[in-house]
Scaffold this active site. Structure first.
Site, PDB file in Angstrom:
ATOM      1  N   GLU A 285       0.887  -1.176   0.000  1.00  0.00           N
ATOM      2  CA  GLU A 285       0.000   0.000   0.000  1.00  0.00           C
ATOM      3  C   GLU A 285       0.911   1.208   0.000  1.00  0.00           C
ATOM      4  OE1 GLU A 285      -1.566   3.099   0.555  1.00  0.00           O
ATOM      5  OE2 GLU A 285      -1.867   2.623   2.668  1.00  0.00           O
ATOM      6  N   CYS A 319      -2.626   8.244   4.102  1.00  0.00           N
ATOM      7  CA  CYS A 319      -2.610   8.031   2.647  1.00  0.00           C
ATOM      8  C   CYS A 319      -3.981   8.290   2.044  1.00  0.00           C
ATOM      9  CB  CYS A 319      -2.124   6.624   2.320  1.00  0.00           C
ATOM     10  SG  CYS A 319      -2.923   5.333   3.266  1.00  0.00           S
TER      11      CYS A 319
END
Length: 513
Positions: A285, A319
């Site tokens: 990720e 994020c």
């Protein structure tokens, strides 16, 4: 085992919750400065070289020191993990799951304490820290139940007289490299998902937040995790990280962090080393450049609240954080004014004092964000914030730049801080085109009352997590499985029903009667 239920987060406007976190902060303050050893096969190992963890809100305050692994200790941990895998893989899935359920109960009892550690080591405000702990509990509770589900053989089609099954088995030793921004939740989720599936783990925590990971190791030990299943080896990414990613006995790498590091890991893991007899899996990720689209004809007060919450929670160090707002020209000016008003009202300061926004994580992050603010002054119009000060801690004001062009750097590059770029669009077609013009595809929001526009976003907005009429942060385990594509990563969907299969191999069994 009772059904999974999301762990509630707390309201710190209530006096009892405020007092509880303040008491926990006193406890943590009494433990600051302690040393934490490596843990390999249950053995505590002290090294000469140390990692020093500091409070990003108060640079002269040491949270703790942590022994630092080298290649030799990484190899020792690998051999221990390989040996432990021989027995751990044979454990019944229910027994492995029960360890996670017990660990979740321990963390739940120590919830305020873990929140307080994040206030000091990660600079998390109270609500953000509490949400982090809740998510860690959710990961353990959810993955335990998912492992039990996946442990049952899957019935397959069969010819008369045949019996066919498909079942899942563990893979081997995994390297887990978690981020600092969710130092308990993501670190915990990445670790326990690999362990509950029957694999053994080499945990290299983020160097900014190694003490929280050490505290979590205490929880696993108390919960009954056998020695050697999870091995705690903080160390340099360039030394320990590369060594383990390249290791021929590494079966998979689970990583959350920057695009730069993630793509490097992906490349290194793809190379077959001498003695390697499998292709390594990589679960990665790698960040986002997340956009909130604001259509005409919507409640602009609510839209502004959604933007501010998604942009400045934990100083934009998520994020999934909103770093771009693309608004229809008809509402652009009014939305911008309302958002600026809310952003200017946010309190910034030490998280321990109950401020809405604390510091950014370290000097490197501070310098990077400051550089982007200076870039923004040339690319757009500074309408809010823009100040930064690292004299005591690494503080950056909530910042908004207006009138950015779609291809400006502030619209394209991940800043990972409290900086939002506003961009005007003349039509919904243009709004959607701008939303998709980055290399990332993690989260995004559409605020609209137009069902056709919402339907188009459902189909064409290139994000792994799409939210309608709300902000673009705040995914919940089991509710919104999290992950994106393009350069945001492998879209493994943490907290979802498919996630554990990243750490399992499928095997079919056929018997003729």
């Amino acid at each position: 085992m009772i059904p999974y239920k999301h762990e509630p987060t707390l309201d710190f406007s209530k006096e009892e919750n405020k007092k509880a976190i303040q008491e926990a902060q006193k406890l943590v303050e009494s433990e600051l400065g302690k040393h934490y050893d490596l843990i390999i096969g249950g053995e505590r190992i002290t090294t000469e070289e140390k990692i020093v963890s500091i409070n990003p809100a108060k640079k002269d305050q040491v949270i703790g020191t942590v022994s630092k692994a080298n290649k030799e200790l990484a190899e020792k941990a690998m051999q221990v993990a390989l040996e432990t895998f021989k027995t751990w893989r044979t454990w019944d899935a229910r027994d492995r799951a029960d360890i996670l359920i017990r660990a979740a109960a321990i963390v739940r009892r120590r919830k305020h304490e873990f929140s307080a550690w994040m206030v000091y080591e990660a600079g998390k405000p109270w609500a953000e820290a509490d949400g982090d702990v809740s998510e860690a509990i959710d990961f353990m509770e959810y993955y335990a139940r998912q492992m039990i589900r996946l442990s049952k053989p899957q019935e397959m089609l069969a010819e008369p007289g045949d019996h066919n099954e498909l079942f899942y088995q563990p893979m081997g030793v995994g390297v887990v490299i978690p981020p600092w921004n969710f130092p308990l939740a993501i670190m915990c989720g990445m670790t326990v998902s690999a362990a509950v599936t029957g694999n053994t783990v080499l945990l290299k925590p983020a160097s900014n937040t190694p003490v929280i990971a050490a505290k979590f190791m205490e929880v696993l030990e108390e919960a009954g995790m056998p020695p050697g299943v999870v091995n705690y080896i903080p160390g340099s990414g360039a030394e320990v990280g590369d060594y383990l990613v390249d290791h021929p006995k590494t079966r998979f790498v689970s990583f959350t962090g920057s695009r730069e590091v993630g793509t490097r890991i992906y490349e290194r893991a793809a190379k077959v080393q001498p003695g390697q007899i499998w292709l390594k899996r990589v679960v990665a990720e790698m960040g986002g450049k997340d956009t909130i689209l604001v259509d005409k004809g919507v409640d602009l007060d609510q839209a502004a609240r959604d933007i501010v919450g998604a942009a400045y929670g934990y100083a934009g160090q998520k994020c999934s954080a909103c770093s771009r707002v693309v608004a229809h020209a008809d509402v652009y000016d009014e939305l911008l004014a309302k958002t600026v008003e809310l952003a200017k009202a946010l309190s910034v300061g030490e998280p321990k004092d109950g401020n809405y926004m604390g510091p950014v994580i370290d000097k490197g992050a501070f310098d990077k964000i400051a550089e982007y603010i200076e870039i923004g002054k040339n690319e757009g119009r500074l309408v809010c914030g823009g100040g930064y000060d690292d004299s005591k801690g690494f503080f950056v004001e909530p910042t908004i730049f207006a009138d950015l062009k779609p291809n400006d750097r502030l619209m394209q590059e991940e800043i990972f801080g409290p900086v939002v770029a506003f961009c005007k669009a003349e039509s919904f077609d243009e709004m959607l085109e701008i939303a998709n013009n980055t290399e990332y595809a993690l989260t995004g929001s559409i605020i609209s009352n137009d069902r056709e526009h919402i339907a188009r976003c459902r189909r064409d907005f290139e994000v792994g997590n799409l939210y309608v009429n709300r902000g673009c942060t705040g995914s919940v385990v089991g509710y919104q499985p999290f992950g994106g594509f393009k350069m945001s990563g492998t879209d493994a969907k943490a907290g979802g029903p498919d996630y554990l299969q990243n750490f399992l191999e499928a095997k079919t069994y056929t018997e003729k009667f």
